[in-house]
Design a protein around this motif. Structure first.
Motif, PDB file in Angstrom:
ATOM      1  N   SER A 160     -23.171  48.548 -22.127  1.00  0.00           N
ATOM      2  CA  SER A 160     -24.461  48.672 -21.387  1.00  0.00           C
ATOM      3  C   SER A 160     -24.626  49.846 -21.033  1.00  0.00           C
ATOM      4  CB  SER A 160     -24.313  47.514 -20.152  1.00  0.00           C
ATOM      5  OG  SER A 160     -25.662  47.712 -19.607  1.00  0.00           O
ATOM      6  N   LEU A 161     -23.673  50.513 -20.278  1.00  0.00           N
ATOM      7  CA  LEU A 161     -23.676  51.998 -19.692  1.00  0.00           C
ATOM      8  C   LEU A 161     -23.968  52.903 -20.840  1.00  0.00           C
ATOM      9  CD1 LEU A 161     -23.232  53.853 -17.348  1.00  0.00           C
ATOM     10  CD2 LEU A 161     -20.700  53.889 -17.798  1.00  0.00           C
TER      11      LEU A 161
ATOM     12  N   MET B  94     -24.447  52.944 -13.506  1.00  0.00           N
ATOM     13  CA  MET B  94     -25.165  52.222 -14.397  1.00  0.00           C
ATOM     14  C   MET B  94     -26.670  51.874 -14.037  1.00  0.00           C
ATOM     15  SD  MET B  94     -22.435  49.235 -15.483  1.00  0.00           S
ATOM     16  CE  MET B  94     -23.509  48.743 -16.855  1.00  0.00           C
TER      17      MET B  94
END
Length: 238
Positions: free
Chosen positions: A107-108, A212
């Motif tokens: 995701s990051l 994030m």
């Protein structure tokens, strides 16, 4: 060092805001103005921490010019700097024992991929994992990533020294590190050190500021980041 200019109090700055949203109550505006003062203080604290970070004494000299395997062949750590004097590395939790990589890391990195053309204007960047680079590139293609520089650490000592992985435990550890090159000398400038030992009760051992984007967005919502939800590699069709 010159003295910092005296700042107007955050409370006074917050009171100067002339924004009012449709239908808001007096109680909402009072609470929102108090929150705005805290947000201003948070911004100032982030700036103070960033300045303190920039004033760190020289870090340790990197013990060797590590060799990584990139999509276009082997490359030494010194070569990853390219035209820059600063290199940022992220250790991706995608070791050879994994069929699929860590969803949180993914995701990051998905967010970073979109930012990478801008990031690379200022610093060099490298995503490092222990899986073969062909496996990393295949996954990046699957995700539609176009800009992340991917490198396999090939079992070198880099992961042990800069991600604090135990080579005997077959483990993956996420890690951010920043290196600085001056002349022919490469030094470690900064590395993230927040982990389970530094976490507050009931919270993930995240860094600060949180890098994030998803968490920063969710922190602005009524439900927040939810203790029982984390990103996934795939989601069922709704």
């Amino acid at each position: 060092m010159p003295a910092s200019p005296e700042l107007t109090s955050a409370t006074e700055l917050a009171r100067r805001s002339n924004r009012n949203f449709p239908g808001e109550s007096g109680a909402y505006r009072e609470a929102r103005t108090a929150l705005l003062a805290e947000e201003i203080e948070l911004r100032r604290h982030i700036e103070r921490v960033a300045e303190q970070r920039r004033r760190l004494p020289p870090g340790g000299v990197v013990p060797e010019d590590y060799v990584f395997e990139g999509a276009h062949g082997p490359a030494r750590l010194s070569a990853l700097f390219g035209r820059h004097d600063t290199l940022v590395t992220y250790n991706w939790m995608f070791g050879p024992q994994r069929e699929r990589p860590c969803p949180m890391c993914t995701s990051l990195l998905g967010a970073f991929d979109g930012e990478m053309p801008d990031i690379l204007q200022r610093v060099a960047f490298a995503v490092i994992a222990r899986s073969p680079v062909e496996k990393m590139v295949a996954f990046a293609k699957e995700r539609g990533w176009r800009h992340l520089p991917l490198y396999s650490s090939q079992g070198s000592d880099f992961n042990r020294l800069y991600a604090f992985e135990n080579p005997d435990a077959n483990e993956d550890v996420p890690a951010f590190n920043v290196f600085h090159r001056e002349g022919g000398v490469i030094r470690h400038f900064w590395g993230d050190e927040m982990n389970m030992e530094t976490a507050d009760p009931g919270q993930d051992p995240r860094g600060a500021p949180d890098l994030m984007p998803i968490w920063n967005i969710l922190d602005h919502t009524p439900a927040g980041r939810a203790k029982d939800w984390y990103p996934s590699l795939d989601y069922p069709a709704s």
